[in-house]
Design a protein around this motif. Structure first.
Motif, PDB file in Angstrom:
ATOM      1  N   GLY A   1      -5.715  12.261   6.451  1.00  0.00           N
ATOM      2  CA  GLY A   1      -4.639  11.615   7.188  1.00  0.00           C
ATOM      3  C   GLY A   1      -3.833  10.700   6.296  1.00  0.00           C
ATOM      4  N   VAL A   2      -2.539  10.662   6.518  1.00  0.00           N
ATOM      5  CA  VAL A   2      -1.646   9.862   5.681  1.00  0.00           C
ATOM      6  C   VAL A   2      -1.952   8.377   5.809  1.00  0.00           C
ATOM      7  N   GLY A   3      -2.311   7.921   7.012  1.00  0.00           N
ATOM      8  CA  GLY A   3      -2.558   6.498   7.228  1.00  0.00           C
ATOM      9  C   GLY A   3      -3.602   5.949   6.283  1.00  0.00           C
ATOM     10  N   LYS A   4      -4.789   6.580   6.250  1.00  0.00           N
ATOM     11  CA  LYS A   4      -5.853   6.140   5.367  1.00  0.00           C
ATOM     12  C   LYS A   4      -5.618   6.603   3.930  1.00  0.00           C
ATOM     13  N   GLY A   5      -5.085   7.821   3.787  1.00  0.00           N
ATOM     14  CA  GLY A   5      -4.909   8.382   2.462  1.00  0.00           C
ATOM     15  C   GLY A   5      -3.958   7.586   1.583  1.00  0.00           C
ATOM     16  N   LEU A   6      -2.994   6.877   2.184  1.00  0.00           N
ATOM     17  CA  LEU A   6      -2.002   6.126   1.413  1.00  0.00           C
ATOM     18  C   LEU A   6      -1.999   4.640   1.748  1.00  0.00           C
ATOM     19  N   GLU A   7      -3.039   4.171   2.404  1.00  0.00           N
ATOM     20  CA  GLU A   7      -3.091   2.775   2.847  1.00  0.00           C
ATOM     21  C   GLU A   7      -2.949   1.798   1.682  1.00  0.00           C
ATOM     22  N   SER A   8      -3.787   1.953   0.662  1.00  0.00           N
ATOM     23  CA  SER A   8      -3.743   1.039  -0.484  1.00  0.00           C
ATOM     24  C   SER A   8      -2.503   1.267  -1.340  1.00  0.00           C
ATOM     25  N   GLU A   9      -2.039   2.519  -1.389  1.00  0.00           N
ATOM     26  CA  GLU A   9      -0.908   2.857  -2.236  1.00  0.00           C
ATOM     27  C   GLU A   9       0.387   2.193  -1.773  1.00  0.00           C
ATOM     28  N   ARG A  10       0.507   1.949  -0.460  1.00  0.00           N
ATOM     29  CA  ARG A  10       1.733   1.304   0.039  1.00  0.00           C
ATOM     30  C   ARG A  10       1.880  -0.105  -0.534  1.00  0.00           C
ATOM     31  N   ARG A  11       0.793  -0.872  -0.507  1.00  0.00           N
ATOM     32  CA  ARG A  11       0.845  -2.224  -1.069  1.00  0.00           C
ATOM     33  C   ARG A  11       1.120  -2.162  -2.574  1.00  0.00           C
ATOM     34  N   TYR A  12       0.472  -1.248  -3.249  1.00  0.00           N
ATOM     35  CA  TYR A  12       0.642  -1.089  -4.697  1.00  0.00           C
ATOM     36  C   TYR A  12       2.094  -0.766  -5.038  1.00  0.00           C
ATOM     37  N   THR A  13       2.697   0.125  -4.259  1.00  0.00           N
ATOM     38  CA  THR A  13       4.055   0.573  -4.547  1.00  0.00           C
ATOM     39  C   THR A  13       5.105  -0.458  -4.173  1.00  0.00           C
ATOM     40  N   THR A  14       4.863  -1.201  -3.090  1.00  0.00           N
ATOM     41  CA  THR A  14       5.884  -2.128  -2.593  1.00  0.00           C
ATOM     42  C   THR A  14       5.750  -3.539  -3.164  1.00  0.00           C
TER      43      THR A  14
END
Length: 340
Positions: A252-265
């Motif tokens: 799932g995108v929610g868990k799969g990219l959870e940490s990456e959103r903070r890292y990217t933004t």
């Protein structure tokens, strides 16, 4: 000694790393808190397995095994898990050495029975003797090391990093082993994220599970000259995008990219700002680091887009059989109910 017995698994695949493999094993045998055993899992390389068997024929604490699954790091780790006897299974890269208290800090984390995984800090050893001026610390994951943006101390995380990590055995009973089809396979494209997928799957199987990183559990990881070049940086970031797409499709995108959103933004924009500031102050590599961060984001995004298209076409199901439990294997996929 109090605390759990720890088995250490080192997956190996090439004689080109012979001296590195010996150094990795020596670092485990020199731990202040001794390992129960060290398991060397050889990935479909009979000459290397024979040579290691001869090397450690008189070592009661070292066992040499053949990867019992398909070629690749995930199957090798699963082989080690199934053969190990410790209550905790730790993983060390074959081109890394652990500091003396590495296992001691892992063991301390498991004093809390809710803790299912403990990872550590991985420090690069650059072949050239120092970090390339253009190489941003925010992208040290490209060379398998701890990157700027991870919180310091002993902290709770979504996932540990596979080359310096440990899991309670019951974690594999609950969630199964490492999924094949995501991680590295010999000398093919440098994919990754198999530990991310496992940790997300573990958290779903055991919602009360606690996963930690303790930055006192330190290993030093060799970075060959070929990986200090921008060409490898670009290839690895693209491969990370491909891998992230597979993980997102699977769990799932929610868990799969959870940490990456903070890292990217948050983390990466701050890194670009530091690079530009250093460039204005005429400090070496500032513009290069800012440019590398932007390039890394663009290539990773391109890999994610391509990987997402491929995953939709192929279904993105990865076999993740339970290890050492005797139960039949099962497949974890995007549409499966196993993920809740």
């Amino acid at each position: 000694m109090s605390g759990p017995d720890i088995s250490v698994v080192i997956c190996v695949y090439t004689e080109d790393r012979w001296e590195d493999i010996l150094a990795a094993v020596s670092s485990v045998r020199a731990q202040s808190r001794p390992a129960l055993e060290t398991l060397l899992v050889v990935d479909h390389n009979e000459p290397l397995r024979d040579r290691l068997t001869r090397q450690y024929k008189d070592a009661g604490d070292v066992r040499v095994l053949a990867n019992a699954g398909p070629r690749g790091l995930s199957a090798g780790r699963n082989t080690g898990i199934a053969a190990s006897r410790g209550e905790v299974v730790a993983f060390l890269d074959d081109d890394a050495v652990a500091e003396r208290d590495w296992l001691k800090h892992f063991a301390e984390g498991y004093e809390d029975p809710r803790v299912m995984a403990v990872g550590g800090r991985t420090v690069p050893i650059w072949a050239s003797g120092r970090r390339p001026a253009w190489f941003p610390e925010e992208f040290d994951w490209v060379v398998g090391c701890t990157y700027r943006g991870l919180p310091p101390g002993r902290v709770r995380v979504r996932n540990v990093l596979g080359g310096n990590a440990s899991f309670r055995r019951s974690a594999f009973d609950a969630a199964g082993g490492f999924a094949t089809g995501i991680g590295r396979d010999g000398d093919k494209r440098p994919l990754g994220c198999e530990e991310t997928e496992l940790c997300i799957r573990l958290s779903r199987a055991r919602p009360d599970a606690v996963l930690l990183i303790d930055d006192r559990a330190v290993i030093h990881h060799r970075v060959p000259e070929a990986r200090e070049r921008f060409g490898y940086f670009r290839t690895r970031t693209y491969a990370e995008g491909l891998s992230k797409a597979l993980v997102a499709r699977s769990v799932g995108v929610g868990k799969g990219l959870e940490s990456e959103r903070r890292y990217t933004t948050r983390v990466l924009p701050a890194g670009v700002a530091r690079g530009l500031r250093d460039a204005l102050l005429a400090r070496p590599g500032g513009a290069g680091r800012a440019g590398a961060i932007v390039a890394g984001v663009v290539t990773a995004a391109g890999g994610y887009l391509v990987g997402s298209i491929r995953a939709r076409r192929g279904g993105a199901a990865f076999p993740a059989a339970p290890v050492g439990t005797g139960r039949p294997g099962r497949t974890h996929g995007a549409a499966g109910s196993a993920h809740g």
